[in-house]
Design a protein around this motif. Structure first.
Motif, PDB file in Angstrom:
ATOM      1  N   UNK A  74       9.520  25.280  28.014  1.00 62.79           N
ATOM      2  CA  UNK A  74       8.176  25.481  27.460  1.00 62.79           C
ATOM      3  C   UNK A  74       7.395  26.344  28.845  1.00 62.79           C
ATOM      4  N   UNK A  75       7.903  26.333  29.808  1.00 62.92           N
ATOM      5  CA  UNK A  75       7.409  27.309  30.886  1.00 62.92           C
ATOM      6  C   UNK A  75       7.552  28.697  30.734  1.00 62.92           C
ATOM      7  N   UNK A  76       8.683  29.101  29.691  1.00 60.98           N
ATOM      8  CA  UNK A  76       9.124  30.516  29.619  1.00 60.98           C
ATOM      9  C   UNK A  76       9.539  30.562  28.511  1.00 60.98           C
ATOM     10  N   UNK A  77       8.950  30.392  27.169  1.00 63.55           N
ATOM     11  CA  UNK A  77       9.194  30.296  25.656  1.00 63.55           C
ATOM     12  C   UNK A  77      10.124  31.329  25.523  1.00 63.55           C
ATOM     13  N   UNK A  78      10.493  32.320  25.868  1.00 66.94           N
ATOM     14  CA  UNK A  78      11.079  33.285  25.491  1.00 66.94           C
ATOM     15  C   UNK A  78      12.616  32.920  25.987  1.00 66.94           C
ATOM     16  N   UNK A  79      12.820  32.044  26.750  1.00 67.67           N
ATOM     17  CA  UNK A  79      14.179  31.711  27.257  1.00 67.67           C
ATOM     18  C   UNK A  79      14.597  30.624  26.379  1.00 67.67           C
ATOM     19  N   UNK A  80      15.555  30.701  25.327  1.00 70.46           N
ATOM     20  CA  UNK A  80      16.032  29.658  24.428  1.00 70.46           C
ATOM     21  C   UNK A  80      17.585  29.729  24.160  1.00 70.46           C
ATOM     22  N   UNK A  81      18.084  28.783  23.681  1.00 74.36           N
ATOM     23  CA  UNK A  81      19.419  28.546  23.309  1.00 74.36           C
ATOM     24  C   UNK A  81      19.447  27.863  21.960  1.00 74.36           C
ATOM     25  N   UNK A  82      20.322  27.916  21.266  1.00 68.95           N
ATOM     26  CA  UNK A  82      20.483  26.769  20.267  1.00 68.95           C
ATOM     27  C   UNK A  82      20.977  25.600  20.691  1.00 68.95           C
ATOM     28  N   UNK A  83      20.614  24.676  20.026  1.00 69.45           N
ATOM     29  CA  UNK A  83      20.824  23.188  20.769  1.00 69.45           C
ATOM     30  C   UNK A  83      22.408  23.048  20.573  1.00 69.45           C
ATOM     31  N   UNK A  84      23.012  23.640  19.830  1.00 71.64           N
ATOM     32  CA  UNK A  84      24.509  23.242  19.722  1.00 71.64           C
ATOM     33  C   UNK A  84      25.112  23.969  21.060  1.00 71.64           C
ATOM     34  N   UNK A  85      24.645  24.979  21.600  1.00 73.49           N
ATOM     35  CA  UNK A  85      25.294  25.523  22.987  1.00 73.49           C
ATOM     36  C   UNK A  85      24.558  24.689  24.169  1.00 73.49           C
ATOM     37  N   UNK A  86      23.264  24.402  23.897  1.00 77.11           N
ATOM     38  CA  UNK A  86      22.501  23.526  25.092  1.00 77.11           C
ATOM     39  C   UNK A  86      23.229  22.130  25.277  1.00 77.11           C
ATOM     40  N   UNK A  87      23.595  21.766  24.325  1.00 71.13           N
ATOM     41  CA  UNK A  87      24.193  20.013  24.335  1.00 71.13           C
ATOM     42  C   UNK A  87      25.604  20.087  24.624  1.00 71.13           C
ATOM     43  N   UNK A  88      26.443  21.176  24.684  1.00 70.39           N
ATOM     44  CA  UNK A  88      27.577  21.196  25.035  1.00 70.39           C
ATOM     45  C   UNK A  88      28.029  20.538  26.387  1.00 70.39           C
ATOM     46  N   UNK A  89      28.802  19.761  26.686  1.00 72.98           N
ATOM     47  CA  UNK A  89      29.328  19.308  28.030  1.00 72.98           C
ATOM     48  C   UNK A  89      29.577  20.410  28.969  1.00 72.98           C
ATOM     49  N   UNK A  90      29.006  20.434  30.288  1.00 73.00           N
ATOM     50  CA  UNK A  90      29.008  21.692  31.155  1.00 73.00           C
ATOM     51  C   UNK A  90      30.394  22.204  31.328  1.00 73.00           C
ATOM     52  N   UNK A  91      31.571  21.476  31.152  1.00 70.90           N
ATOM     53  CA  UNK A  91      32.725  21.985  31.321  1.00 70.90           C
ATOM     54  C   UNK A  91      33.161  22.603  30.321  1.00 70.90           C
ATOM     55  N   UNK A 149      27.898  29.933  18.369  1.00 67.63           N
ATOM     56  CA  UNK A 149      26.493  29.095  18.908  1.00 67.63           C
ATOM     57  C   UNK A 149      25.557  28.680  17.868  1.00 67.63           C
ATOM     58  N   UNK A 150      26.001  28.759  16.508  1.00 69.23           N
ATOM     59  CA  UNK A 150      25.415  28.147  15.457  1.00 69.23           C
ATOM     60  C   UNK A 150      26.229  27.388  14.511  1.00 69.23           C
ATOM     61  N   UNK A 151      25.892  26.640  13.792  1.00 69.87           N
ATOM     62  CA  UNK A 151      26.598  25.581  13.069  1.00 69.87           C
ATOM     63  C   UNK A 151      27.473  26.521  12.061  1.00 69.87           C
ATOM     64  N   UNK A 152      28.616  26.070  11.879  1.00 70.33           N
ATOM     65  CA  UNK A 152      29.771  26.803  10.853  1.00 70.33           C
ATOM     66  C   UNK A 152      29.107  26.993   9.766  1.00 70.33           C
ATOM     67  N   UNK A 153      29.106  28.113   9.089  1.00 69.98           N
ATOM     68  CA  UNK A 153      28.649  28.426   7.672  1.00 69.98           C
ATOM     69  C   UNK A 153      27.189  28.815   7.735  1.00 69.98           C
ATOM     70  N   UNK A 154      26.674  28.860   8.769  1.00 68.34           N
ATOM     71  CA  UNK A 154      24.887  29.449   8.855  1.00 68.34           C
ATOM     72  C   UNK A 154      24.905  30.986   8.373  1.00 68.34           C
ATOM     73  N   UNK A 155      23.821  30.949   7.319  1.00 66.74           N
ATOM     74  CA  UNK A 155      23.662  32.273   6.548  1.00 66.74           C
ATOM     75  C   UNK A 155      22.304  32.335   6.691  1.00 66.74           C
ATOM     76  N   UNK A 156      21.869  33.651   6.352  1.00 63.05           N
ATOM     77  CA  UNK A 156      20.388  33.858   6.414  1.00 63.05           C
ATOM     78  C   UNK A 156      19.770  32.983   5.442  1.00 63.05           C
ATOM     79  N   UNK A 157      18.650  32.565   5.896  1.00 66.85           N
ATOM     80  CA  UNK A 157      17.607  31.577   5.321  1.00 66.85           C
ATOM     81  C   UNK A 157      17.975  30.031   5.860  1.00 66.85           C
ATOM     82  N   UNK A 158      19.132  29.881   6.562  1.00 63.57           N
ATOM     83  CA  UNK A 158      19.443  28.716   6.971  1.00 63.57           C
ATOM     84  C   UNK A 158      18.553  28.225   8.176  1.00 63.57           C
ATOM     85  N   UNK A 159      18.459  26.724   8.711  1.00 61.28           N
ATOM     86  CA  UNK A 159      17.709  26.470   9.669  1.00 61.28           C
ATOM     87  C   UNK A 159      18.651  26.387  10.829  1.00 61.28           C
TER      88      UNK A 159
END
Length: 128
Positions: free
Chosen positions: A89-106, A72-82
């Motif tokens: 915004x209605x429930x800020x504790x509910x989150x996903x990485x953009x990589x997962x969220x933007x995957x096609x539903x299938x 769910x994170x870009x390949x090669x992600x390490x501590x300190x990376x963005x």
């Protein structure tokens, strides 16, 4: 007859779970607010690959954390990376990485698996 009803209930529960999760993912996709999170730790205690611990701050100044799987994170992600995350915004504790969220539903294989099992149960029970 009772067996058929039991199997239909299991299939309905699986379908409901899949629909609920897809609704959550679509909510983040369409109304999610993008934030830049920092990877502050990798947790290796679980099975399989590491869990990436991400920290981001919402506009109201609240610091949030999110745990993401290795895929769910870009390949090669390490501590300190963005890592870009989307949060509700209605429930800020509910989150996903953009990589997962933007995957096609299938490509959400967990949901496709649930749907496949539910449809298999319905077909096997009603055809046999």
């Amino acid at each position: 007859m009772q067996d058929t009803i039991a199997y239909d209930c299991v299939a309905a529960l699986l379908l409901l779970t899949a629909v609920w999760q897809m609704r959550r993912r679509l909510t983040l996709r369409f109304r999610g607010v993008e934030a830049t999170a920092r990877c502050f730790d990798r947790d290796w205690r679980g099975k399989g690959g590491p869990q990436f611990l991400l920290s981001y701050t919402t506009p109201d100044g609240v610091k949030r954390t999110h745990s993401a799987d290795e895929g769910h994170v870009p390949v090669g992600t390490r501590e300190g990376d963005s890592v870009t995350v989307l949060y509700d915004p209605m429930s800020p504790g509910r989150a996903e990485t953009a990589l997962v969220s933007r995957k096609p539903l299938w490509q959400h294989y967990d949901m496709a698996g649930l749907l496949g099992v539910a449809l298999t149960i319905v077909l096997v029970v009603h055809v046999l």
